[in-house]
Design an enzyme around this catalytic site. Structure first.
Site, PDB file in Angstrom:
ATOM      1  N   LYS A  36       0.821  -1.222   0.000  1.00  0.00           N
ATOM      2  CA  LYS A  36       0.000   0.000   0.000  1.00  0.00           C
ATOM      3  C   LYS A  36       0.852   1.267   0.000  1.00  0.00           C
ATOM      4  O   LYS A  36       0.362   2.346  -0.283  1.00  0.00           O
ATOM      5  CB  LYS A  36      -0.968   0.000   1.175  1.00  0.00           C
ATOM      6  N   TYR A 181      16.184  -0.297  21.750  1.00  0.00           N
ATOM      7  CA  TYR A 181      17.233  -0.075  20.754  1.00  0.00           C
ATOM      8  C   TYR A 181      16.920   1.107  19.845  1.00  0.00           C
ATOM      9  O   TYR A 181      17.824   1.889  19.496  1.00  0.00           O
ATOM     10  CB  TYR A 181      17.544  -1.358  19.965  1.00  0.00           C
ATOM     11  N   ILE A 182      15.646   1.325  19.509  1.00  0.00           N
ATOM     12  CA  ILE A 182      15.321   2.451  18.622  1.00  0.00           C
ATOM     13  C   ILE A 182      15.538   3.776  19.368  1.00  0.00           C
ATOM     14  O   ILE A 182      16.159   4.706  18.852  1.00  0.00           O
ATOM     15  CB  ILE A 182      13.880   2.325  18.077  1.00  0.00           C
ATOM     16  N   HIS A 442      44.473 -10.276  11.800  1.00  0.00           N
ATOM     17  CA  HIS A 442      45.087  -9.332  12.744  1.00  0.00           C
ATOM     18  C   HIS A 442      45.621  -8.126  11.978  1.00  0.00           C
ATOM     19  O   HIS A 442      46.183  -8.302  10.911  1.00  0.00           O
ATOM     20  CB  HIS A 442      46.238 -10.017  13.482  1.00  0.00           C
TER      21      HIS A 442
HETATM   22  P1  FAD Z   1       7.372  -4.041   7.328  1.00  0.00           P
HETATM   23  O1  FAD Z   1       8.744  -3.634   7.010  1.00  0.00           O
HETATM   24  O2  FAD Z   1       6.615  -3.255   8.327  1.00  0.00           O
HETATM   25  O3  FAD Z   1       6.579  -4.096   5.959  1.00  0.00           O
HETATM   26  C1  FAD Z   1       5.221  -4.321   5.927  1.00  0.00           C
HETATM   27  C2  FAD Z   1       4.655  -3.691   4.675  1.00  0.00           C
HETATM   28  O4  FAD Z   1       3.314  -4.095   4.527  1.00  0.00           O
HETATM   29  C3  FAD Z   1       4.637  -2.173   4.711  1.00  0.00           C
HETATM   30  O5  FAD Z   1       5.340  -1.663   3.600  1.00  0.00           O
HETATM   31  C4  FAD Z   1       3.174  -1.800   4.679  1.00  0.00           C
HETATM   32  O6  FAD Z   1       2.925  -0.625   3.928  1.00  0.00           O
HETATM   33  C5  FAD Z   1       2.560  -3.015   4.002  1.00  0.00           C
HETATM   34  N1  FAD Z   1       1.165  -3.245   4.349  1.00  0.00           N
HETATM   35  C6  FAD Z   1       0.612  -3.344   5.577  1.00  0.00           C
HETATM   36  N2  FAD Z   1      -0.709  -3.620   5.482  1.00  0.00           N
HETATM   37  C7  FAD Z   1      -0.977  -3.713   4.167  1.00  0.00           C
HETATM   38  C8  FAD Z   1      -2.174  -3.972   3.434  1.00  0.00           C
HETATM   39  N3  FAD Z   1      -3.320  -4.226   4.041  1.00  0.00           N
HETATM   40  N4  FAD Z   1      -2.099  -3.974   2.084  1.00  0.00           N
HETATM   41  C9  FAD Z   1      -0.928  -3.726   1.438  1.00  0.00           C
HETATM   42  N5  FAD Z   1       0.221  -3.464   2.090  1.00  0.00           N
HETATM   43  C10 FAD Z   1       0.194  -3.473   3.429  1.00  0.00           C
HETATM   44  N6  FAD Z   1      15.327  -3.940  12.212  1.00  0.00           N
HETATM   45  C11 FAD Z   1      16.579  -4.404  12.028  1.00  0.00           C
HETATM   46  O7  FAD Z   1      16.755  -5.609  11.835  1.00  0.00           O
HETATM   47  N7  FAD Z   1      17.662  -3.574  12.055  1.00  0.00           N
HETATM   48  C12 FAD Z   1      17.532  -2.248  12.283  1.00  0.00           C
HETATM   49  O8  FAD Z   1      18.534  -1.522  12.303  1.00  0.00           O
HETATM   50  C13 FAD Z   1      16.238  -1.730  12.493  1.00  0.00           C
HETATM   51  N8  FAD Z   1      16.049  -0.417  12.723  1.00  0.00           N
HETATM   52  C14 FAD Z   1      14.793   0.073  12.889  1.00  0.00           C
HETATM   53  C15 FAD Z   1      14.630   1.415  13.145  1.00  0.00           C
HETATM   54  C16 FAD Z   1      13.353   1.942  13.305  1.00  0.00           C
HETATM   55  C17 FAD Z   1      13.189   3.420  13.568  1.00  0.00           C
HETATM   56  C18 FAD Z   1      12.214   1.098  13.175  1.00  0.00           C
HETATM   57  C19 FAD Z   1      10.826   1.650  13.325  1.00  0.00           C
HETATM   58  C20 FAD Z   1      12.374  -0.256  12.955  1.00  0.00           C
HETATM   59  C21 FAD Z   1      13.656  -0.781  12.802  1.00  0.00           C
HETATM   60  N9  FAD Z   1      13.866  -2.137  12.587  1.00  0.00           N
HETATM   61  C22 FAD Z   1      15.134  -2.623  12.430  1.00  0.00           C
HETATM   62  C23 FAD Z   1      12.741  -3.093  12.521  1.00  0.00           C
HETATM   63  C24 FAD Z   1      12.424  -3.435  11.081  1.00  0.00           C
HETATM   64  O9  FAD Z   1      12.097  -2.257  10.389  1.00  0.00           O
HETATM   65  C25 FAD Z   1      11.268  -4.435  11.015  1.00  0.00           C
HETATM   66  O10 FAD Z   1      11.573  -5.562  11.806  1.00  0.00           O
HETATM   67  C26 FAD Z   1      11.014  -4.884   9.596  1.00  0.00           C
HETATM   68  O11 FAD Z   1      10.696  -3.776   8.762  1.00  0.00           O
HETATM   69  C27 FAD Z   1       9.882  -5.912   9.544  1.00  0.00           C
HETATM   70  O12 FAD Z   1       9.672  -6.293   8.222  1.00  0.00           O
HETATM   71  P2  FAD Z   1       8.230  -6.790   7.726  1.00  0.00           P
HETATM   72  O13 FAD Z   1       8.414  -7.178   6.306  1.00  0.00           O
HETATM   73  O14 FAD Z   1       7.703  -7.793   8.651  1.00  0.00           O
HETATM   74  O15 FAD Z   1       7.288  -5.534   7.858  1.00  0.00           O
END
Ligand code: FAD
Length: 458
Positions: A36, A181-182, A442
């Site tokens: 989305k 961590y964030i 090293h």
């Molecule tokens: P997401 O990345 O959340 O992707 C889900 C996607 O689904 C989104 O793009 C959303 O738009 C889409 N979506 C949701 N509902 C719908 C729908 N109904 N229809 C169509 N699309 C939809 N993790 C790390 O490992 N290392 C890091 O350094 C790290 N730093 C972070 C820093 C911050 C500030 C934040 C907030 C998070 C961080 N994370 C980090 C966590 C990491 O971002 C998440 O663990 C990761 O993005 C999860 O991936 P995902 O694919 O499960 O979900």
């Protein structure tokens, strides 16, 4: 009639969804991803990548100001937020294009819109995207997570991490609510670019699962940050002459205290996105902690898998991607098992902190009999050469009976890069005597891991 040309429909194009799509595409499967917003999910657009890009610019600035010892004199170093933000936007755009290229390479189709499970019948799951139906025998839910907002008066006055990544002007002072961590990454960023930072954390220590000794070194490495631990935030109120500033009120050791700041960042955790996607109608088992899955990412409904933050099992990008791979392997006939024992994690503060496997506390709580060893980086050649000040350390947790490495944590430069080696050792169940036979390059900070293993008393 739904468009049913697909082998797999994926809801969400984050690390779980896009990696699953690429793996299934590489197997020759016809894949549709519904996203989305932007490809790359929270990780690429509001998480991992933008934070690390800004943290890198802040580290460079800090190095420029503290480089005299090393014979480098930088006069008039200043931090240009607009330029740093422009670089961040360019990085995000480049990586988005990289994912789109991978989709083209693997024949993955992308539809932009909001998806909802409409029905499941005759072995096909139908998903509606803004009214248009698509069907496939396999559905992967990868909708990710959203920030938790504390139910306190004035919560709306605080920024979330997404807004903090878009600021136009650096605040003079900021209160970071939440020392996870964030929160700690933002604290490290703001303190390096000259903002006065206070961290208010409800628990007695920052970053859950962090070894207490390493947490102490991390706090000590951020001398300009004020930490208020064991402090429960009560409210955020307007303050200052024009009421544009904020006052964060909190309870610590039974006493009410408050801090005034120009900005407040709330970073108290994330929750799986399980609403508005039709889980109830499809009969998928879930609660507020996420969609329930087994070790192959299967939900209780045949033909539906859930990977990434949405199942709440390990809310990290690399875990999400691996879960996506496990789901795809399962749906196309070569089942694998998701293992959580050695997933590495990193806090990209300056200095970096990382870990994999069990902390000493976790191992003991699980009834394991363990031995531990800790070593300061002061004896590490590369560390000494590059760090006049600052500290680093490594700690390992070993099974007392078998000698197998159960966990490792470290603080110091390159920790984020070194931890993958420790995670591989834990995953491969290497014992101390095996690791002692491995030769490390090293001089590298990575030798601290080997030296800590040698420091273990048998
Ligand atoms: P997401 O990345 O959340 O992707 C889900 C996607 O689904 C989104 O793009 C959303 O738009 C889409 N979506 C949701 N509902 C719908 C729908 N109904 N229809 C169509 N699309 C939809 N993790 C790390 O490992 N290392 C890091 O350094 C790290 N730093 C972070 C820093 C911050 C500030 C934040 C907030 C998070 C961080 N994370 C980090 C966590 C990491 O971002 C998440 O663990 C990761 O993005 C999860 O991936 P995902 O694919 O499960 O979900």
């Amino acid at each position: 009639m739904p468009d049913a040309r697909y082998d797999l429909i994926i809801i969400g194009g984050g690390p779980a969804g896009h990696v699953a799509a690429e793996r299934a595409g590489a197997l020759g499967k016809k894949v549709l991803v519904v996203e989305k917003s932007h490809l790359g999910g929270v990780c690429l657009n509001q998480g991992c990548i933008p934070t690390k890009t800004l943290l890198y610019s802040a580290k460079l600035f800090s190095q420029a100001r503290h480089s005299e010892t090393y014979g480098v004199i930088v006069e008039g170093a200043r931090y240009d937020l607009a330029k740093a933000m422009a670089w961040k936007a360019k990085v995000v755009e480049t990586i988005r294009k990289g994912i789109a290229y991978q989709f083209r390479t693997h024949g993955v189709e992308l539809v932009t819109g909001s998806a909802r499970i409409a029905s499941r019948a005759a072995g096909l799951v139908t998903v509606e995207v803004d009214g248009k139906p698509y069907a496939a025998p396999n559905l992967l839910i990868a909708t990710g997570s959203a920030p938790v907002v504390l139910p306190i008066p004035g919560a709306e006055r605080a920024m979330g991490s997404t807004e903090a990544l878009e600021i136009q002007k650096l605040p003079k002072s900021i209160v970071v609510i939440g020392g996870g961590y964030i929160g700690m990454e933002f604290a490290s960023y703001f303190t390096q670019v000259g903002t006065k930072v206070s961290v208010v954390e409800m628990l007695p220590e920052i970053v859950p699962l962090l070894d207490p000794a390493i947490a102490k070194v991390l706090r000590g490495s951020l001398p300009d940050v004020d930490f208020h631990l064991g402090a429960k935030v009560l409210a955020i109120e307007p303050d200052g002459a024009d009421r544009a500033a904020h006052r964060v009120r909190f309870l610590q050791e039974g006493k009410e205290q408050s801090i005034q700041a120009e900005a407040v960042l709330m970073s108290v955790g994330r929750r799986p996105i399980v609403e508005s996607i039709g889980l109830e109608g499809a009969g998928v088992d879930f609660d507020r902690k996420g969609i329930r899955v087994d070790e192959r990412m299967r939900t209780n409904v045949p033909g539906i898998w859930a990977a990434g933050d949405v199942n709440g099992r390990s809310m990290l990008a690399h875990s999400a991607s691996r879960m996506g791979e496990v789901a795809v392997a399962d749906m196309f006939g070569s089942p694998q098992r998701m293992r959580y024992d050695a997933i590495p994690w990193v806090v990209y503060t300056n200095p970096e902190v990382s870990g994999a496997g069990l902390s000493e506390e976790q191992a003991r709580a699980a009834g394991r009999s363990v031995k531990t060893a800790s070593l300061d980086h002061r004896a590490n050649g590369r560390f000494v050469a590059e760090n006049e000040k600052g500290r680093g350390m490594c700690k390992i947790v070993v099974d007392a009976a078998s000698g197998a490495l159960l966990g490792a944590q470290m603080i110091g430069p390159f920790s984020s890069e070194i931890i993958a080696g420790a995670a591989a050792m834990i995953e491969a169940e290497l014992r101390v005597k095996d690791i002692r036979e491995i030769v490390f390059p090293h001089p590298t900070v990575s030798e601290a891991l080997r030296d800590t293993v040698w420091a273990l008393k048998e």
